[in-house]
Design an enzyme around this catalytic site. Structure first.
Site, PDB file in Angstrom:
ATOM      1  N   GLU A 114       0.825  -1.206   0.000  1.00 30.17           N
ATOM      2  CA  GLU A 114       0.000   0.000   0.000  1.00 30.17           C
ATOM      3  C   GLU A 114       0.862   1.260   0.000  1.00 30.17           C
ATOM      4  OE1 GLU A 114      -4.017  -1.679   2.204  1.00 30.17           O
ATOM      5  OE2 GLU A 114      -2.369  -0.908   3.452  1.00 30.17           O
ATOM      6  N   GLU A 134      -3.430 -10.057   3.801  1.00 27.74           N
ATOM      7  CA  GLU A 134      -4.328  -9.734   4.921  1.00 27.74           C
ATOM      8  C   GLU A 134      -5.494 -10.710   5.018  1.00 27.74           C
ATOM      9  OE1 GLU A 134      -2.478  -5.658   4.011  1.00 27.74           O
ATOM     10  OE2 GLU A 134      -2.920  -7.519   2.969  1.00 27.74           O
TER      11      GLU A 134
END
Length: 263
Positions: A114, A134
């Site tokens: 990210e 995740e």
């Protein structure tokens, strides 16, 4: 900006700032480190002498795996105070209108990916790899869920988000979120080479490009175009009233290289 040591190393040369995540063993980011990164990128944004930044990881194996799960297990809340720029210091930093290069030197996953997606150009070593794992720990890759489907084909982004599978650097390059693949020993040389090229360019134009691109992500073409022509972007208004705007035209007419002053 003074050089920093500890979890975040900084190096400044001319108008270029190099930021290195240095948290052995994996360069994971806890709340404290994220806050430090926010202060660094805020100062980078606000320093008129700095033109471009490079972000990389220390060592040869990890760029950044994102959130420090060990710190989380010891009490760092996942929804805690990440600092002025959000997680990693730049994702939510307002008006960050200077070019940033990611030099991905190894594993780049979760929040680390990210962070890379928050930069403008991504260079990667031949052994770099990418993932959003995740899903396997029951956590939302929030920023990636917003950004990645806008950066690469929707179905590839959803594959990464829903399965957590790993991409090698060749596939990442094929889908378009890695600009260049480089031998590990050449990565930082190339990052600095590109940074020096950007350092020599017109900072007011860079700022206008970044603000317009950000706005256009969530709007139709004509709405953003109308804002440009009406000078409703602060950066565009500053650019069109600047000395640099005149300098660009004069340099072209005089067949010489322009001298950008950022004003």
């Amino acid at each position: 900006m003074t050089p920093m040591t500890g979890p975040i190393l900084t190096r400044r040369e001319g108008g270029i700032l190099e930021v290195t995540i240095d948290r052995p063993k994996a360069n994971a980011i806890d709340l404290k480190t994220s806050r430090v990164m926010g202060e660094i990128f805020r100062d980078f944004r606000d320093d008129p002498e700095l033109r471009v930044a490079i972000i990389t990881g220390a060592g040869e194996k990890f760029f950044c795996p994102g959130w420090d799960l060990k710190a989380a297990a010891e009490g760092d809340p996942v929804d805690g105070d990440y600092g002025v720029g959000g997680f990693g210091g730049m994702q939510e930093l307002r008006d960050l209108n200077k070019p940033i290069i990611a030099a991905v030197n190894g594993i780049c996953c979760g929040g680390g990916l990210e962070i890379a997606l928050s930069t403008d150009i991504i260079l990667a070593a031949e052994h770099a790899s990418f993932a959003l794992p995740e899903i396997r720990s029951g956590t939302l890759a929030d920023a990636a869920s917003i950004k990645l489907p806008k950066r690469i084909p929707y179905h590839i982004a959803m594959d990464m988000l829903l399965t957590g599978r790993w991409l090698d650097v060749v596939e990442a390059n094929r889908w378009g979120f890695v600009n260049e693949i480089l031998p590990a020993g050449r990565l930082m040389d190339r990052a600095w080479e590109l940074a020096r090229l950007l350092e020599s360019g017109p900072p007011l134009v860079y700022a206008a490009i970044k603000e317009v691109v950000r706005d256009a992500e969530g709007r139709d073409f004509q709405t953003t175009m109308n804002k440009v022509t009406r000078r409703q972007f602060r950066t565009v208004d500053v650019l069109y009233s600047s000395e640099d705007q005149l300098e660009g035209a004069r340099a072209f007419a005089e067949k010489r290289d322009p001298v950008w002053k950022g004003r």
